[in-house]
Design an enzyme around this catalytic site. Structure first.
Site, PDB file in Angstrom:
ATOM      1  N   THR B  32       0.846  -1.181   0.000  1.00 38.96           N
ATOM      2  CA  THR B  32       0.000   0.000   0.000  1.00 38.96           C
ATOM      3  C   THR B  32       0.886   1.237   0.000  1.00 38.96           C
ATOM      4  O   THR B  32       1.883   1.261   0.724  1.00 38.96           O
ATOM      5  CB  THR B  32      -0.872  -0.003   1.272  1.00 38.96           C
ATOM      6  OG1 THR B  32      -1.557  -1.259   1.344  1.00 38.96           O
ATOM      7  CG2 THR B  32      -1.869   1.139   1.264  1.00 38.96           C
ATOM      8  N   GLU B  65       9.951  -6.998  -1.881  1.00 41.65           N
ATOM      9  CA  GLU B  65      10.463  -5.914  -2.721  1.00 41.65           C
ATOM     10  C   GLU B  65      11.949  -6.102  -2.977  1.00 41.65           C
ATOM     11  O   GLU B  65      12.462  -5.709  -4.025  1.00 41.65           O
ATOM     12  CB  GLU B  65      10.214  -4.562  -2.059  1.00 41.65           C
ATOM     13  CG  GLU B  65       8.747  -4.146  -2.039  1.00 41.65           C
ATOM     14  CD  GLU B  65       8.008  -4.640  -0.815  1.00 41.65           C
ATOM     15  OE1 GLU B  65       8.579  -5.450  -0.051  1.00 41.65           O
ATOM     16  OE2 GLU B  65       6.855  -4.202  -0.604  1.00 41.65           O
ATOM     17  N   ARG B 115       5.071   7.221   0.535  1.00 42.26           N
ATOM     18  CA  ARG B 115       4.365   6.872   1.774  1.00 42.26           C
ATOM     19  C   ARG B 115       5.280   7.054   2.965  1.00 42.26           C
ATOM     20  O   ARG B 115       6.507   6.989   2.860  1.00 42.26           O
ATOM     21  CB  ARG B 115       3.910   5.414   1.653  1.00 42.26           C
ATOM     22  CG  ARG B 115       3.436   4.795   2.934  1.00 42.26           C
ATOM     23  CD  ARG B 115       3.035   3.325   2.750  1.00 42.26           C
ATOM     24  NE  ARG B 115       3.179   2.631   4.010  1.00 42.26           N
ATOM     25  CZ  ARG B 115       2.917   1.354   4.208  1.00 42.26           C
ATOM     26  NH1 ARG B 115       2.489   0.601   3.207  1.00 42.26           N
ATOM     27  NH2 ARG B 115       3.083   0.802   5.388  1.00 42.26           N
TER      28      ARG B 115
END
Lengths: 345, 1183
Positions: B32, B65, B115
């Site tokens: 997210t 990731e 973020r």
């Protein structure tokens, strides 16, 4: 010996037709039924309500929990058109008509007018040679009148007939107050054939769980009586094909139905119970009997014991009822010795 | 631009649209707020969509990731144009590869939905901490401020990386841009084509590794050359700004949308200027243009290319008239002189001043400030405050704006009533429930209106932090010009309240503008509505002269056969009364939209929806507003008066949606918050709740056992206690012989219940008279809520059943253990939380929890209220979340600390034995602590020890006192989902299991990444459709149990509560008792399975009965007694796999996404099960 018959204007090599069942859910199943000798195959029913329910449940599940939490605004990949439509069914008709030489009859159960007509058109376009309307309706409400139910049937037949060119038959309920009158009106509404009779879901109870359970038992030979009665009564009186379904276990039932006046005799239970190969047993039973009795053709036999042809037409009416009661006791003993299948628990 | 090129999409889609077209490989991983980019890339690939060169990009999900970055690196070295999408911690995991990719001058763009980073707390929301943390890697940084820019800059970045050879991060603010829906002019393919020079693509390929032209790259370098090698790249960085400028110019010629490295807006002779990048730049632009139009000499420099930082281009953008400059960074570098962009600007000015190239006559004052961390609002009022501060002789430096810092006094004050939104923009706010479709309807409205050539449209949606019963607020704007207001609506022309009960607990009219329209969905007759409104609502309606419309949407839905769906009805009301479009045109448009949506589903459905529209209009009433407020209804208090002070002063503010106003001083300094705060938040989200029937109940405890929300509690007590009971309090004699005076009560906390009905599903007791009635049945809540509130209050006065007297070994016994995990915000009917709650019941009072990021850390640890709580003695689980990837290691660390302190305590006990007393010391040291009563005794000894230690005035005694708690055996639980255990944390899990240390790993296996919206993990089974596995997973699920068993000394269990609760209980207890590593894999049904959650337990049972989820236990301890440690607890399969899978959308979807592969995949899946079962049987048969 000529076993050929004509049903819904379709030329069939013999009268034994595979009726709607799970066996026709796959191309392989359809081919196996053809290989086993079925003269025509009625596909399993396409239920509009089921399609709608599946669509609704699909949509509901796709949307459940969405747009509620910032990290998981959806839970499934987007599908451009996730409508679960009749396409797989239609595709099966297409493949089956290509892969087999016997007529493929589609079976349809709708709930809306557009459901009946649109799907019927789709089925015709896909190559179905005829459509059997599986009008499966249990008027559980105590406020629905018999007339309403009858009108529902008639409206469906009218709508579908106006939508398609191919023959349309109606698989009807045995629970009309006047079955003959209803049959006549259905034919007047356009039905090219009647299939007697539909078997309705009648639930059972599970005593361990105290729950109502869905259950549909395979039919037995004893169940031919009701269709036999009405085919015999209707034969010769209506300008339509008649098909019998229910209780066919051996060639005997086929013969009885044909003699009552059926143009086609359908079976599912015997194939599910004994395997697709049982189709040959049925046919052998018919031909063996015809040989023994010296019949030359199915047409010769057809309707030979219908109400119009028997010596005592009243035998199908009240007298029949009385006779059943009278014969109830005496044959019982006889059954023990000669009809073991009937006495199995 | 052609009409067909206009669409309304969000920032993620805008960026991914380009990334997909200009790349050949995408290595992806969900995080997210960037996940949507990866999901779309995967979806488009599965749909056969192609890139610029006619190829379908290869989209590959990785385990993390870090894995994605490694794959990107490899693919780039292989010569393919490669991208990835990420954010926050994901970007942190890519850092090592980013240094490599940049060091090797590799063309690449990583798209980042920027973020916050996890520090004192995790935040999923937007700021620029992540991209600022990777500045040293050598990636260029190109910032977008809007959805349109996210689209445009994605292409400009790709163009520039190919020419410059410098890899780019293209970023835009998470949520504010990534999730904002706005009208976007799509870049036509021929423009993309024109922007990408194939010769540069060929050059990229030529630089790739190639055995036909072999070379070495990635050597190890020594002190002699590394430094020089590091300096070789300088000219490439120096050339990059001009290359980006060239790309922007070319793009401008092709599209008419012109950008600069530093864009300037405002007065040409500005004296006060803000420098800013990202979405805040649009708000700053709107504000300065408003102020400049009113004569103020202000301006804003919007930074697009932040790195490589071009001083020359910056100076070209700033008016020479500038006297004061403030640089706003959306990040924080604690302890630094200033944040990164401030430092770059200050350095640029200082150097220019020093070398005499400063374009201005004098050095302006330069300040730096922080704003907008974690999506904190950044409004025109805050921009004005910054500009006003610059008027001062000594403006505040290193300030914050948007918060009240009453500790370090960094914050600027601002006038929150300042508003710049033009009257031409129509602003609407909608309050709804997540489940009522409000957001979906608004997205549809934005599409309908936004695609009208006369309108621009913007939508932004705010969600609360619960997964069940969550509230949403939609902020929707329409206007004739592009909408750049990147902040929540400050004054609304229209307020829609889609749930009547909201007006009783929150101020929904706070943002209503004078004369605004208020639409209220309310049950009942219109003429009774006024009297049912709270006083404050009436006051605001009268004071602000609001026009009020009411509709009973539920009734209209019912009457028109729409069931419970009210979203179309509320949407129709908006179209009818908002005045955005003429009423007739509006209704025509909504009907056209219905026809488009439902046309394929048959005319009846379309007509039914049309009927609902017409019926809505007929039942929409305008209220006649009296002159005076008459109501005596007040807003309910957020928390009861008996709540602790912190909850009243801090938590309650957050709960009421007023957390923004909390000052810095109110917030704990180190992320420490009190346990057990969900109990103060009576959410009342269920309409139907379970009701207990004592006469039918057999007191088996199943309902309590499976309750995901901890709302079903049982107690045994003496019948005399009933004398004080409220009249409606239910009680039954205990269902056991020999206890004539003992009563039993099953109490339902109806205000905390989510209405999931798992309890009813699992109840085995049925009425003899009425087969449909069980011992627990769902019932309309309204009539029972008041009496049950009293019952709960009384129930809590009954003494808690003594743990040492409870039979832990049975489901029946476990119901009497206090849950120390209660009322979480998990989905109604969650399949994970029953396990978590059970663990808390069994071991909570001596338990430490390491919780991997994911669903369980969100429902377990997301503010404002958290469910991990304490027992009646004040003990309870101590909980923490480190990261997603490191949870096993984090938990191991807890074990090591506990063991170290326990050993230390043992040593000190021995040392101080004579002072403490040898008997007590010996008992403390030799306590077996196997059973609850033994642990109880040890607790008593520790208490005695602590008393003794107070009398011993030795340093060792103080040391011992500080670690004495460790003498009670600690239970370390490492909890997380399959995304953690199977994928990102897999190597850590494996390693921790290999250490032999006493830790318990509980894997809540939902077989997808549930928290981020259902992406496939290595736990996703064959044939299941998930995001990133659109065509159905074709590779089998990893058998973690067998992996762990291979160590030989790991306790392993696979459990499914819905299939065999007793086995679950046994396995968890065995796992905890085992003095080495334990791994429990728990089947957790999930909303991401596409099931009716009410049937979750039945699905668990089917999973086991089909052999898909064999229940096993592998207990190395039993080897000592010569037995087979492997026990197969489930019987041979009695169902076919499809009897289980056909009930789940994740499998049923396969017929839509991969119709040709359904049978093949499902046959493979069945075969895999048969094979595994055979193997398990063989293992179980080994003696």
């Amino acid at each position: 010996m000529d076993l050929a018959t004509t049903y819904l204007g379709l030329h069939l090599k013999h009268p034994i037709v595979a009726s709607a069942s799970p066996l026709s859910r796959t191309l392989d199943g359809i081919k196996r039924m053809e290989d086993a000798g079925a003269s025509a195959i009625v596909m399993f029913s396409l239920f509009e309500e089921q399609i709608r329910n599946e669509n609704e449940s699909f949509e509901y599940m796709m949307e459940a929990g969405t747009d509620q939490f910032a990290e998981s605004l959806t839970y499934f990949p987007a599908v451009e058109d996730y409508r679960v439509g009749p396409e797989p069914y239609l595709e099966l008709i297409r493949k089956a008509t290509e892969a087999t030489d016997v007529p493929i009859i589609a079976s349809l159960n709708g709930i809306t007018k557009s459901g009946w007509t649109d799907y019927a058109k789709d089925m015709a376009d896909a190559g179905a040679k005829a459509i059997e309307l599986n009008v499966y309706y249990i008027p559980a409400s105590i406020h629905v009148s018999g007339a309403d139910v009858e009108q529902r049937y008639l409206d469906v037949v009218g709508a579908v007939k106006s939508a398609v060119e191919i023959p349309v038959s109606v698989k009807l309920s045995p629970f009309f107050s006047s079955t003959g009158d209803m049959a006549r009106r259905l034919v007047e509404a356009g039905a090219d054939g009647l299939v007697l009779f539909n078997r309705f879901y009648q639930p059972d109870f599970d005593l361990d769980e105290l729950e109502v359970i869905p259950d549909l038992e395979l039919s037995s030979a004893s169940e031919i009586r009701l269709p036999l009665l009405w085919i015999a009564v209707l034969h010769g009186r209506l300008q339509c094909s008649l098909a019998a379904t229910r209780g066919v276990q051996s060639g005997t039932e086929v013969i009885k139905y044909v003699m009552a006046g059926a143009d086609a005799v359908m079976t599912t239970s015997s194939l599910l119970r004994n395997g697709v190969g049982h189709m040959k047993t049925l046919l052998d039973g018919v031909t063996g009997w015809m040989e023994r009795r010296g019949y030359e053709s199915i047409e010769q036999m057809k309707g030979s014991m219908s109400q119009q042809k028997v010596g005592d037409p009243a035998a199908f009416e009240r007298a029949n009822y009385i006779k059943v009661l009278q014969s109830y006791k005496s044959p019982y003993v006889e059954w023990l010795g000669h009809a073991p299948a009937r006495t199995r628990p | 631009m052609a009409e067909s090129n206009v669409t309304t999409i969000d920032g993620n889609e805008a960026a991914a649209y380009i990334a997909f077209r200009v790349n050949e490989v995408c290595a992806i991983y969900p995080i997210t707020p960037s996940s949507t980019m990866a999901e779309l890339a995967d979806q488009w690939a599965s749909e056969g969509k192609t890139n610029l060169w006619g190829n379908i990009p290869d989209v590959v999900e990785m385990q993390s990731e870090a894995g994605a970055a490694g794959t990107v690196h490899g693919s780039l070295q292989g010569g393919a144009l490669t991208t990835t999408f990420t954010a926050s911690q994901g970007l942190m995991l890519m850092i090592p590869n980013m240094y490599k990719i940049a060091g090797e001058l590799t063309c690449c763009v990583i798209h980042v939905a920027a973020r916050a980073l996890a520090t004192q707390g995790l935040s999923i929301f937007g700021d620029q901490q992540d991209v600022m943390a990777v500045l040293p890697t050598g990636f260029a940084q190109l910032a977008s401020s809007s959805v349109q820019e996210a689209h445009d800059m994605a292409l400009i970045a790709q163009t520039a990386t190919l020419e410059s050879r410098i890899p780019f991060i293209h970023f835009f603010d998470g949520f504010r841009t990534s999730h904002e829906v706005n009208k976007v002019f799509l870049i036509p393919n021929d423009v993309i084509r024109a922007m990408i020079d194939d010769d540069l693509v060929f050059a990229h390929r030529r630089r790739a590794l190639n055995p036909d032209n072999p070379f070495m790259r990635g050597t190890a370098q020594n002190p002699d050359v590394y430094f020089q090698a590091r300096e070789t790249v300088n000219r490439f960085y120096a050339a990059t700004p001009a290359i980006v400028e060239g790309a922007m110019n070319r793009f401008g010629e092709l599209t008419g949308r012109h950008y600069k490295l530093f864009d300037y807006f405002g007065a040409p002779d500005a004296e006060r200027v803000i420098v800013i990048m990202g979405s805040g730049a649009d708000t700053a632009r709107e504000t300065v243009e408003y102020l400049a139009a009113r004569g103020e000499k202000v301006g804003v420099v919007q930074v697009h290319l932040f790195r490589p930082f071009s001083t020359e281009h910056m100076f070209a953008a700033i008016p020479t008239s500038v006297r004061a400059l403030s640089v706003l960074d959306r990040t924080k570098e604690p302890g630094g002189v200033g944040e990164p962009m401030y430092l770059d600007v200050v350095t640029s000015f200082s150097e220019a001043l020093a070398d005499g190239t400063l374009p201005m006559q004098a050095m302006p004052k330069i300040t730096g400030g922080r704003y907008g961390l974690s999506s904190k609002e950044f409004t025109p009022a805050m921009v004005k405050a910054v500009l006003d501060e610059l008027k001062k002789d000594k403006p505040k430096n290193h300030y914050t704006v948007g918060i009240n810092d009453d500790v370090a006094h960094t914050s600027l004050t601002y006038d929150s009533s300042f508003n710049t939104e033009p009257d031409t923009v129509f602003r609407a706010m909608f309050y709804g429930l997540g489940a009522d479709g409000t957001v979906g309807a608004n997205k549809n409205t934005i599409k309908i209106i936004g695609e009208d050539p006369e309108f621009y449209a913007q939508g932004y949606f705010v969600y609360d932090s619960k997964k069940s019963g969550s509230q949403t607020v939609s902020h929707v704007r329409f206007g004739p010009d592009p909408i750049r207001s990147t902040y929540l609506i400050q004054t609304a022309n229209f307020v829609g309240c889609h749930q009547f009960n909201f007006i009783e607990k929150m101020d929904v009219l706070e943002y209503a503008a004078p004369g605004a329209t208020f639409l209220l969905n309310t049950p009942g007759e219109a003429d009774t509505v006024w009297d049912r409104l709270p006083r404050t609502v009436q006051d605001q309606i009268i004071g602000k002269k609001l026009k009020v419309y009411v509709i009973d949407a539920a009734r209209v839905a019912r009457d028109t056969g729409m069931g419970t769906r009210t979203n179309t009805i509320m949407q129709t009301c908006f179209f009818a009364i908002s005045g955005v479009l003429p009423r007739d045109k509006a209704i025509e448009k909504i009907k056209a939209s219905i026809r488009k949506t439902y046309g394929k589903k048959g005319d009846e459905i379309v007509q039914k929806n049309f009927e609902a529209v017409d019926h809505t209009l007929a039942h929409l009433h305008e209220l006649k507003i009296p002159e005076r407020a008459t109501s005596e209804i007040e807003l309910r208090p957020v928390v009861p008066p008996e709540a602790p002070d912190f909850v009243k002063s801090v938590t309650a503010m957050m709960m009421a949606g007023k957390g923004d106003s909390l000052p810095v001083s109110a917030i704990p300094v180190d992320g420490t918050f009190p346990s057990g705060t969900t109990k103060w938040e009576k959410r009342n989200i269920a309409q139907f709740v379970p009701v207990w029937e004592p006469e039918i109940c057999i007191q088996c405890g199943n309902c309590s056992f499976v309750c995901p929300h901890g709302v079903i509690r049982s107690k045994l007590y003496n019948k005399d206690r009933l004398e004080a009971a409220p009249g409606a309090f239910k009680s039954a004699p205990i269902d056991a012989r020999g206890f004539p005076d003992t009563r039993y009560t099953l109490q339902i906390y109806v205000e905390d219940c989510t209405g999931c009905s798992l309890c009813v599903e699992v109840c085995p007791a049925k009425s003899k008279e009425e087969a449909g009635k069980k011992a627990i049945n769902m019932s309309w809540k309204e009539p029972v809520v008041e009496p049950e509130r009293e019952n709960v209050a009384f129930f809590e006065t009954l003494p808690v059943n003594e743990r040492s007297r409870v039979d832990f070994s049975t489901v029946r016994g476990a119901q009497f253990l206090e849950p120390m995990f209660e009322f979480s915000g998990a989905c109604a009917g969650c399949g994970e939380t029953p396990y978590v709650k059970l663990v808390s019941q069994l071991f909570g009072d001596r338990m430490m929890v390491a919780n991997a990021t994911g669903c369980s850390s969100i429902y377990g640890g997301n503010l404002p209220t958290t469910p991990w709580t304490v027992n009646s003695e004040g003990r309870g689980p101590s909980w923490s979340n480190s990261l997603f990837e490191d949870n096993a290691e984090f938990g191991l660390g807890m074990r090591l600390a506990a063991d170290r302190h326990m050993y230390m305590a043992h040593m000190l006990l021995s040392d101080l034995s004579s002072q403490i007393g040898t008997v007590l010391v010996q008992e403390l040291l030799s306590a077996p602590q196997r059973t609850e009563s033994e642990i109880r005794k040890q607790r008593d000894r520790v208490a005695a020890l602590k008393e003794k230690l107070q009398e011993i005035k030795l340093p060792a005694a103080r040391h011992l006192a500080s670690v004495a708690d460790h003498l009670v055996r600690r239970s370390i639980w490492i909890i997380g989902g399959d995304g953690w255990a199977y994928d990102i944390g897999s190597s850590g899990v494996d390693h921790v299991l290999s250490t032999g240390r006493d830790v318990n790993l509980l894997v809540l296996d939902t077989e997808v990444y549930s928290n981020t919206g259902g992406q496939a993990s290595k736990s996703t089974p064959i044939g299941a459709v998930a995001k990133f596995a659109n065509a159905g997973k074709s590779v089998g699920k990893k058998d973690m149990a067998l992996q762990a068993i291979s160590y030989g000394n790991v306790y392993v269990a696979r459990v499914a509560m819905g299939a065999n609760p007793q086995q679950t209980l046994l396995a968890l207890r065995e796992a905890e008792t085992y003095r080495g590593p334990s791994l429990v894999l728990a089947y957790s049904h999930c909303i991401a399975h596409g099931i009716n959650m009410q049937t979750g337990l039945d699905q668990q049972s089917r999973a086991v009965q089909s052999g898909y989820w064999p229940l096993i236990r592998y207990n190395p301890d039993v080897r000592a007694s010569g037995e087979n440690p492997f026990v197969l607890d489930s019987p041979r399969p009695t169902l076919k796999l499809r009897d289980y899978t056909d009930n789940e959308l994740r499998y049923r979807m396969l017929s839509r996404t991969n119709p040709k592969g359904v049978d093949r995949l499902m046959a493979m899946a069945q075969e895999a099960i048969d094979r595994k079962w055979k193997l398990y049987e063989e293992m179980a048969a080994l003696g």
